[in-house]
Write an enzyme that holds these catalytic residues in place. Structure first.
Site, PDB file in Angstrom:
ATOM      1  N   HIS A 229       1.894   6.878   3.624  1.00  0.00           N
ATOM      2  CA  HIS A 229       1.030   7.949   4.128  1.00  0.00           C
ATOM      3  C   HIS A 229       1.135   9.151   3.179  1.00  0.00           C
ATOM      4  CE1 HIS A 229      -0.109  11.288   6.893  1.00  0.00           C
ATOM      5  NE2 HIS A 229      -0.902  10.385   7.436  1.00  0.00           N
TER       6      HIS A 229
ATOM      7  N   GLU B  36      -0.493  13.034   1.410  1.00  0.00           N
ATOM      8  CA  GLU B  36      -1.062  14.334   1.769  1.00  0.00           C
ATOM      9  C   GLU B  36      -2.577  14.236   1.935  1.00  0.00           C
ATOM     10  OE1 GLU B  36       0.417  16.695  -1.426  1.00  0.00           O
ATOM     11  OE2 GLU B  36       2.395  16.959  -0.509  1.00  0.00           O
TER      12      GLU B  36
ATOM     13  N   ARG C 204       0.861  -1.181   0.000  1.00  0.00           N
ATOM     14  CA  ARG C 204       0.000   0.000   0.000  1.00  0.00           C
ATOM     15  C   ARG C 204       0.897   1.230   0.000  1.00  0.00           C
ATOM     16  NH1 ARG C 204      -4.364   1.979   4.637  1.00  0.00           N
ATOM     17  NH2 ARG C 204      -5.028   3.858   3.516  1.00  0.00           N
ATOM     18  N   HIS C 205       0.527   2.237  -0.765  1.00  0.00           N
ATOM     19  CA  HIS C 205       1.321   3.472  -0.823  1.00  0.00           C
ATOM     20  C   HIS C 205       1.565   4.021   0.586  1.00  0.00           C
ATOM     21  CE1 HIS C 205      -2.072   6.060   0.254  1.00  0.00           C
ATOM     22  NE2 HIS C 205      -2.809   5.295  -0.550  1.00  0.00           N
TER      23      HIS C 205
ATOM     24  N   GLU D 255      -6.879   3.485  -7.356  1.00  0.00           N
ATOM     25  CA  GLU D 255      -7.741   3.598  -6.188  1.00  0.00           C
ATOM     26  C   GLU D 255      -9.191   3.237  -6.531  1.00  0.00           C
ATOM     27  OE1 GLU D 255      -8.524   3.387  -3.177  1.00  0.00           O
ATOM     28  OE2 GLU D 255      -7.674   5.216  -2.284  1.00  0.00           O
TER      29      GLU D 255
END
Length: 210
Positions: free
Chosen positions: A22, A24, A19-20, A103
């Protein structure tokens, strides 16, 4: 047919979900699911960069593999920046971008507070086919992400493949691998930002704890 994984349990490749880190959007507690908003904005936060570094260094320490790593990524900015950072650390020669790893689209909740995820997840559990608020259904996500993983897996033998994607997409992909209904994807152990999980390892290999 929604789940395309089929015989992937016989694959000779080791498959990872990342998963990417954290972002913005996470920092601002925003839902950013439309590619027109997420492809050029809402990249990684400083926290996210560190999360990815930590995950990949743990992977390298745990596996000690000489097999080639191959990276496939969602085209959103936060996943692009994640995959570039991964490639830099593991010295991957190339990154491939596949829109099927993008997404999940949250429709009318776009650019609203991320507390609204809960409303969608509650509906998911009641009806995995729901498209309330113009949200992409869990079955639609399952269809596209499992078709991508199965197709990509079939191109290689004995490789380490990292799929860089998003929270709901990762949870639904894991549901598919476990042959579970995607309606309960939020009942699975959550994959956190920057977290790397082994989706599949060939029979006979010890599963590393990354």
């Amino acid at each position: 047919m929604y789940n395309h994984l089929g015989s992937i349990h016989n694959s000779s490749n080791t498959l990872y979900i990342l998963r990417h880190g954290h972002s913005e959007a996470n920092e601002q507690r925003l839902i950013v699911s439309d590619i027109k908003n997420g492809i050029t904005n809402y990249g990684l936060s400083a926290k996210g960069i560190q999360e990815i570094k930590d995950s990949i260094y743990r992977l390298i320490t745990a596996t000690h593999t000489e097999s080639e790593y191959i990276i496939y990524s969602s085209p959103f900015l936060r996943t692009v920046q994640t995959s570039l950072l991964v490639a830099e650390i593991i010295l991957a020669q190339e990154i491939y971008y596949d829109s099927r790893l993008r997404e999940r689209f949250f429709g009318e909740w776009e650019l609203t507070e991320n507390i609204n995820y809960q409303k969608v997840w509650l509906e998911d559990y009641q009806n995995p086919c729901h498209k309330k608020w113009c949200v992409e259904s869990t079955y639609e996500v399952l269809e596209r992400v499992t078709s991508a993983v199965r197709e990509i897996d079939s191109l290689y033998k004995g490789k380490q493949i990292i799929f860089v994607t998003h929270g709901d997409v990762a949870q639904i992909l894991i549901s598919g691998y476990l042959n579970q209904n995607p309606q309960s994807h939020r009942q699975l152990s959550s994959i956190e930002t920057g977290e790397l999980k082994v989706l599949h390892q060939p029979i006979g290999k010890i599963k590393s704890d990354c």
